[in-house]
Design an enzyme around this catalytic site. Structure first.
Site, PDB file in Angstrom:
ATOM      1  N   ASN A  41       0.845  -1.205   0.000  1.00 43.51           N
ATOM      2  CA  ASN A  41       0.000   0.000   0.000  1.00 43.51           C
ATOM      3  C   ASN A  41       0.873   1.245   0.000  1.00 43.51           C
ATOM      4  OD1 ASN A  41       0.612  -0.792   2.730  1.00 43.51           O
ATOM      5  ND2 ASN A  41      -0.967   0.573   3.502  1.00 43.51           N
ATOM      6  N   ILE A  42       0.471   2.183  -0.846  1.00 41.23           N
ATOM      7  CA  ILE A  42       1.212   3.428  -1.017  1.00 41.23           C
ATOM      8  C   ILE A  42       0.252   4.580  -0.740  1.00 41.23           C
ATOM      9  CG2 ILE A  42       2.631   4.821  -2.573  1.00 41.23           C
ATOM     10  CD1 ILE A  42       3.832   2.019  -2.050  1.00 41.23           C
ATOM     11  N   GLU A  43       0.469   5.259   0.390  1.00 41.33           N
ATOM     12  CA  GLU A  43      -0.449   6.325   0.804  1.00 41.33           C
ATOM     13  C   GLU A  43      -0.045   7.680   0.241  1.00 41.33           C
ATOM     14  OE1 GLU A  43      -0.882   5.955   5.079  1.00 41.33           O
ATOM     15  OE2 GLU A  43      -2.061   4.109   4.803  1.00 41.33           O
ATOM     16  N   CYS A  52      -4.055   0.695  -2.759  1.00 41.87           N
ATOM     17  CA  CYS A  52      -3.948  -0.504  -1.912  1.00 41.87           C
ATOM     18  C   CYS A  52      -2.951  -1.519  -2.480  1.00 41.87           C
ATOM     19  CB  CYS A  52      -5.301  -1.175  -1.783  1.00 41.87           C
ATOM     20  SG  CYS A  52      -6.498  -0.262  -0.805  1.00 41.87           S
ATOM     21  N   GLU A  54      -3.103  -4.841  -2.854  1.00 44.24           N
ATOM     22  CA  GLU A  54      -3.564  -5.876  -3.781  1.00 44.24           C
ATOM     23  C   GLU A  54      -3.850  -5.303  -5.164  1.00 44.24           C
ATOM     24  OE1 GLU A  54      -4.893  -4.695  -0.989  1.00 44.24           O
ATOM     25  OE2 GLU A  54      -6.805  -5.677  -0.568  1.00 44.24           O
ATOM     26  N   CYS A  87     -10.549  -4.203   0.770  1.00 47.67           N
ATOM     27  CA  CYS A  87     -11.551  -3.130   0.817  1.00 47.67           C
ATOM     28  C   CYS A  87     -12.516  -3.285  -0.362  1.00 47.67           C
ATOM     29  CB  CYS A  87     -10.874  -1.760   0.795  1.00 47.67           C
ATOM     30  SG  CYS A  87     -10.300  -1.247  -0.841  1.00 47.67           S
ATOM     31  N   CYS A  90     -11.031  -2.719  -3.872  1.00 47.87           N
ATOM     32  CA  CYS A  90     -10.176  -3.845  -4.288  1.00 47.87           C
ATOM     33  C   CYS A  90     -11.003  -5.069  -4.650  1.00 47.87           C
ATOM     34  CB  CYS A  90      -9.171  -4.176  -3.196  1.00 47.87           C
ATOM     35  SG  CYS A  90      -7.870  -2.937  -3.069  1.00 47.87           S
TER      36      CYS A  90
HETATM   37  N1  THU Z   1      -5.328  -1.086   2.465  1.00 46.34           N
HETATM   38  C1  THU Z   1      -4.847  -1.967   1.546  1.00 46.34           C
HETATM   39  O1  THU Z   1      -3.693  -1.850   1.086  1.00 46.34           O
HETATM   40  N2  THU Z   1      -5.656  -2.971   1.154  1.00 46.34           N
HETATM   41  C2  THU Z   1      -6.948  -3.124   1.577  1.00 46.34           C
HETATM   42  O2  THU Z   1      -7.726  -3.850   0.991  1.00 46.34           O
HETATM   43  C3  THU Z   1      -7.371  -2.416   2.796  1.00 46.34           C
HETATM   44  C4  THU Z   1      -6.677  -1.122   2.996  1.00 46.34           C
HETATM   45  C5  THU Z   1      -4.472   0.027   2.892  1.00 46.34           C
HETATM   46  C6  THU Z   1      -4.908   1.374   2.382  1.00 46.34           C
HETATM   47  C7  THU Z   1      -4.326   2.288   3.428  1.00 46.34           C
HETATM   48  O3  THU Z   1      -2.981   2.579   3.066  1.00 46.34           O
HETATM   49  C8  THU Z   1      -4.303   1.461   4.705  1.00 46.34           C
HETATM   50  O4  THU Z   1      -4.464   0.113   4.294  1.00 46.34           O
HETATM   51  C9  THU Z   1      -5.410   1.812   5.688  1.00 46.34           C
HETATM   52  O5  THU Z   1      -6.643   1.840   5.067  1.00 46.34           O
END
Ligand code: THU
Length: 132
Positions: A41-43, A52, A54, A87, A90
């Site tokens: 995950n890259i915010e 996300c 995946e 999520c 995804c």
């Molecule tokens: N996140 C994912 O990478 N995959 C998901 O399916 C759930 C959420 C990440 C997004 C964000 O960087 C962090 O988790 C919190 O939501």
């Protein structure tokens, strides 16, 4: 049986860029020819621009020329107290880009759950719904 793909997903998790949530996710797609594609995950400070793990993994797979029929399984791992499930966005993306019956392996390092996209997103909106 899923030890290798889970280990690779945890390797990807180390590359997570999550300064805002502090929640780290890693993903690994395995293709039928044995190739692996990783994602983390890259915010972003503009939170909605976050991508996300995946989605990054499956987009990397497609970016390298692989398609739905080539995907054998995916592992998605996180460092939360409980197993993290994909999520909603995804689920929508994975249900289009992966076969609905292949293993989706979820783990937090303590517990593992094996499911698939049919279970995670029944009655998905898909290309058939666009036919008018
Ligand atoms: N996140 C994912 O990478 N995959 C998901 O399916 C759930 C959420 C990440 C997004 C964000 O960087 C962090 O988790 C919190 O939501």
């Amino acid at each position: 049986m899923y030890d290798e793909i889970i280990a690779k997903a945890f390797e990807a998790l180390k590359n997570a860029y999550a300064p805002y949530s502090g929640y780290h996710v890693g993903a690994c797609v395995r293709c039928r020819d044995g190739r692996y594609f990783l994602g983390a995950n890259i915010e972003n400070a503009s939170y909605g621009a976050t991508s996300c793990a995946e989605r990054n993994a499956i987009f990397s797979c497609y970016s390298n020329g692989y398609r739905k029929k080539d995907v054998e399984m995916i592992a998605i791992v996180s460092d939360g107290e409980r197993i993290g499930t994909p999520c909603g966005i995804c689920r929508q993306v994975l249900s289009e880009l992966m076969p609905s019956d292949v293993p989706v392996v979820l783990s937090n390092g303590k517990e593992t759950l094996v499911t698939n996209m049919q279970e995670l997103l029944p009655m998905a909106f898909d290309s058939e719904d666009l036919i008018r």
